[in-house]
Design an enzyme around this catalytic site. Structure first.
Site, PDB file in Angstrom:
ATOM      1  N   CYS A   1     -25.464  56.690  33.329  1.00 19.96           N
ATOM      2  CA  CYS A   1     -26.139  57.662  32.465  1.00 19.96           C
ATOM      3  C   CYS A   1     -26.269  57.078  31.062  1.00 19.96           C
ATOM      4  CB  CYS A   1     -25.384  58.988  32.428  1.00 19.96           C
ATOM      5  SG  CYS A   1     -23.774  58.884  31.639  1.00 19.96           S
TER       6      CYS A   1
ATOM      7  N   CYS B   1     -22.993  56.669  29.161  1.00 22.03           N
ATOM      8  CA  CYS B   1     -22.245  55.505  29.656  1.00 22.03           C
ATOM      9  C   CYS B   1     -22.784  54.235  29.012  1.00 22.03           C
ATOM     10  CB  CYS B   1     -22.384  55.392  31.173  1.00 22.03           C
ATOM     11  SG  CYS B   1     -21.841  56.837  32.096  1.00 22.03           S
TER      12      CYS B   1
ATOM     13  N   ASP C   1     -64.752  45.514  37.934  1.00 18.30           N
ATOM     14  CA  ASP C   1     -65.523  44.282  37.990  1.00 18.30           C
ATOM     15  C   ASP C   1     -66.208  44.245  39.354  1.00 18.30           C
ATOM     16  OD1 ASP C   1     -66.375  41.613  37.227  1.00 18.30           O
ATOM     17  OD2 ASP C   1     -64.954  40.914  38.738  1.00 18.30           O
TER      18      ASP C   1
END
Length: 831
Positions: free
Chosen positions: A64, A67, A473
């Site tokens: 997380c 952390c 393209d």
């Protein structure tokens, strides 16, 4: 590691310098004195770059933002560390350090000193094939913390049984500071000691790092409940035990949910085998893939995975390339064909000469780019991180005010006020909405990679889902990029074989793509050539040569007009020859064709190039050549329109007539022809200016801020690189074997399959929806629970299970729905 200038557009914050919000550590980076990567090192494995070393550390418990913040604080204390990047969604930390000032063990010690075990370090020479194997999510429930949580839950249940089920047996066993300690209280305290051990340890590291994260807040809440039990004479041991046990369970749920997301990326890593069978003289030897050198020949038997990128030098087989390109049908491979690591040899025996070292193959680069995608933050992610910097201090302040002022303003008792304050502390951590965006990005990007689409950042995924216009393209994108013969019209008594025989002889020595197409058709029809002499190229018009001693010509209609032919009155062959339906409809005077006014313009209007073949005295035939439209092109355009794209445009340097024919065939809304490269860039800029407010120079930041508008440019990633860079999102076709396309494009379609474009658009749009849902739901739930606390509507266990673990698990599970979006459109995340 250090964001590029393009990644830093808009409002994106600069690299971390150790200041700011410690709760906002997801995917952050920081630089002290230059980056080893910028100096030419690899980001994937530790390599020496001058006196610097770049290394990647696996830290599975770092799952997380808070952390990551503690790990970053630990690395800030290592003098030799010059740059780092934390990736909590994958559990990895990339660190660049000065080998003369510090060592790998010092870096490991700093990370572990922050409270997180380093499971693995990629040392010099690692190939990037880190196959962890197994199901990481299931391993969470067999961990030591899971065992401690289970024991804590048993004591919590036993305490509840004595407190509410066996009140007569709930006797006093001791007295602490004049307050009685009952049997249930002792059981609750044991639950706190067992379940809260890891929480308090992590809270210590948070306090040491001056990090106001969930571990620190939960530690304060647990000790606060115990202190209040002694201070106010009302036991809050049950609340403390509930916090310790349920939060530990919540942490396990979060880790399991995060590991599910990590497993999806691990599946990609596990595609490449660890060993290869190398051909040595008359025999073979099985060696680790990192021991295989470029130029070695590896043997691949039926059913085996190809271990390295390379070129087939012997054998033929069908190869399943789905892991790389997403192609559902195996592709036939023979001598000279390119193959990729991680693809599966279905049938025959192959010998492959290695062209890329281990760790530098296409699959490894794809995995590395997916991991790097976390550094390319979406605008929503940046908003959430800025919001989180204010959210936690505000809620903590609210908790303090409610605790101190509750008895005076709300007439609550002190124990009630303390419980309210503790509940708010639980809700003060923004983990759920901080992780909501990165876990969605990882899920979406990994899902795309499994379907043959490489998205190189969350911002690109977000922008792709919001584009209103798509520019294509023509050559190699809407068309196959390979000229083929489409029509052969024999004239003046000749048949198709006669025309192809003469054309083959004339074009065999030509290097022009049209000549190659004609020779290929002659080979297909097994038409032999003729004796060729005195070959001559007539610049801008065609070729001339003597065939069996007779002068022949092949070229534009203008060449034969110069030779004196009347192109308005030519006889078409009908006996023994092949006349197309177009030619028949034009033959108005007893098999007579007006080539100049009718036949040639009609074929050109279909996007074909016309070549006449004949001698000085007679026209022998007409051959039409075209770059064939991809079979999936028209359906791709239709699906994009159905999905919500407002306009599709074809950009080409080809002539107006050919461009119009191709545009009508594929069904694009508009086309622009005869464009030079700089004019193609200008055309994209015009589209960007039309579909994005703020103009070209603000195109990317505006699209990211608003979540709507923008232009995607689809090309080959090489010749179209400037135009793709100008667009909001640049998409490269067939990038699996093209280093340039992989590096320059924002998004790469790994296979040469245009039908993946609607899938990409649908996935990106779905990802945007999931991110909005995650952020919105987590904010609303957190805010709703916090506002309800003063009204006694939120028990502390609800705050833990719903406000913390519940939301984190929910946003992760919602993000994992993106893996259900399939390239064939058969199933969507919303189904």
């Amino acid at each position: 590691m250090k964001p590029s200038d393009s990644d830093r557009e808009g409002d994106e914050p600069p690299p971390r310098d150790g200041s700011g919000c410690d709760d906002c550590g997801d995917g952050s980076d920081r630089e002290r004195a230059g980056s080893a990567v910028a100096a030419g090192g690899s980001e994937d494995s530790p390599v020496a770059v001058g006196e610097s070393v770049a290394a990647r550390f696996t830290v599975p418990d770092m799952d997380c933002a808070s952390c990551a913040g503690k790990v970053e604080s630990g690395l800030d204390g290592v003098a030799g560390v010059t740059a780092y990047e934390t990736q909590p969604t994958t559990g990895r930390v990339r660190v660049t350090y000065d080998a003369d000032a510090t060592s790998q063990s010092d870096v490991v010690a700093a990370i572990e000193g922050a409270g997180y075990e380093v499971a693995d370090v990629e040392s010099d020479g690692d190939d990037g094939h880190d196959h962890d194997g197994g199901d990481a999510a299931s391993g969470v429930w067999r961990s030591s913390r899971a065992i401690e949580t289970a024991i804590s839950a048993v004591f919590l249940a036993a305490g509840l049984a004595f407190k509410f089920g066996l009140p007569g047996a709930n006797q006093r066993v001791a007295t602490v500071l004049g307050e009685p300690l009952l049997v249930s209280s002792v059981l609750f305290l044991v639950a706190v000691a067992v379940g809260g051990k890891t929480i308090v340890r992590n809270g210590y590291y948070s306090a040491k790092a001056l990090n106001l994260d969930i571990d620190f807040l939960m530690s304060v809440a647990i000790f606060g409940a115990l202190a209040a039990s002694l201070a106010f004479g009302e036991a809050l041991y049950f609340e403390a035990a509930t916090l310790a046990t349920l939060f530990s369970f919540a942490e396990l749920l979060e880790r399991a949910s995060m590991d599910r997301a990590r497993d999806s990326l691990q599946e990609l890593m596990d595609l490449s085998p660890d060993e290869a069978t190398v051909v040595r003289g008359d025999g073979t030897e099985t060696v680790p893939v990192e021991a295989v050198a470029v130029g070695d020949v590896v043997a691949v038997t039926p059913g085996e995975k190809i271990p390295m990128d390379g070129e087939v030098v012997d054998g033929a087989s069908a190869v399943n390339q789905a892991p790389i390109t997403g192609e559902s049908v195996p592709v036939d491979k023979t001598t000279g064909d390119e193959v990729f690591a991680g693809t599966i040899n279905e049938q025959g025996y192959l010998e492959v000469q290695v062209t890329s070292a281990a760790g530098d193959d296409t699959l490894s680069r794809v995995v590395a780019m997916i991991e790097d995608a976390q550094s390319n933050k979406t605008d929503r992610e940046q908003f959430v991180e800025r919001f989180a910097a204010y959210y936690t201090p505000v809620v903590v302040a609210f908790a303090v005010l409610l605790t101190v002022g509750g008895p005076f303003v709300l007439n609550t008792t002190w124990p009630e006020a303390v419980v309210d304050g503790l509940t708010l502390l639980v809700l003060a951590c923004p983990c759920a909405f901080v992780i909501s965006t990165p876990v969605s990005v990882v899920s979406g990007v990994t899902s795309a990679a499994k379907n043959g689409v490489l998205v190189k950042g969350g911002s690109h995924l977000e922008a792709m889902g919001a584009v209103d216009a798509v520019a294509f393209d023509k050559t190699g994108t809407l068309t196959k990029g390979e000229l083929t013969v489409t029509d052969v019209v024999p004239l003046n008594g000749n048949d198709e074989e006669d025309v192809l025989r003469c054309a083959r002889g004339l074009e065999a020595r030509s290097e022009h793509p049209i000549g190659e197409a004609i020779v290929d058709r002659a080979d297909e029809r097994e038409v032999d050539g003729r004796s060729v002499a005195d070959f001559e190229s007539i610049t801008g018009k065609g070729v001339r040569a003597d065939l069996d001693g007779t002068p022949h010509y092949a070229g534009k209609p203008g060449l034969f007009d110069d030779l004196g032919f009347d192109l308005s009155h030519v006889h078409a062959a009908t006996d023994g020859g092949v006349v197309t339906q177009t030619s028949r409809s034009l033959c108005e005077r007893n098999d007579c064709l007006d080539l100049l006014s009718d036949a040639v313009p009609a074929l050109q209007s279909e996007g074909k190039t016309v070549v006449l073949v004949g001698t000085e005295d007679e026209l022998e035939g007409l051959i039409a050549v075209a770059d064939e439209v991809r079979p999936e092109a028209r359906r791709t355009v239709e699906r994009l329109r159905e999905a919500g794209v407002e306009r599709t445009v074809m950009l080409t340097g080809d002539n107006e007539r050919t461009a119009r024919a191709i545009a009508e065939d594929v069904g694009v809304d508009d086309y622009r022809a005869e464009l030079l490269p700089d004019e193609k860039v200008q055309a994209v800029e015009d589209l960007v200016a039309e579909f994005e407010d703020g103009g070209v120079h603000e195109r990317r930041s505006w699209a990211r801020r608003t979540g709507s508008g923008g232009v995607a440019m689809v090309g080959d990633g090489i010749n179209d690189a400037p135009a793709m860079a100008t667009a909001t999102v640049g998409v490269a076709m067939g990038a699996a074997g093209t280093d340039t396309a992989l590096e320059t494009a924002d998004v790469a379609l790994m296979g040469d399959d245009l039908s993946k474009l609607p899938y990409l658009y649908e996935l990106a749009a779905e990802a945007n929806g999931v991110i909005r849902q995650n952020i919105g739901a987590s904010l609303l739930v957190k805010a709703g629970l916090a506002l309800a606390v003063p009204f006694y509507a939120v028990p502390i266990w609800v705050a833990v299970l719903v406000g913390d673990a519940g939301m984190t698990t929910a946003v992760t599970g919602n993000a994992m729905r993106l893996s259900r979006v399939r390239a064939d459109g058969a199933e969507s995340a919303g189904s």
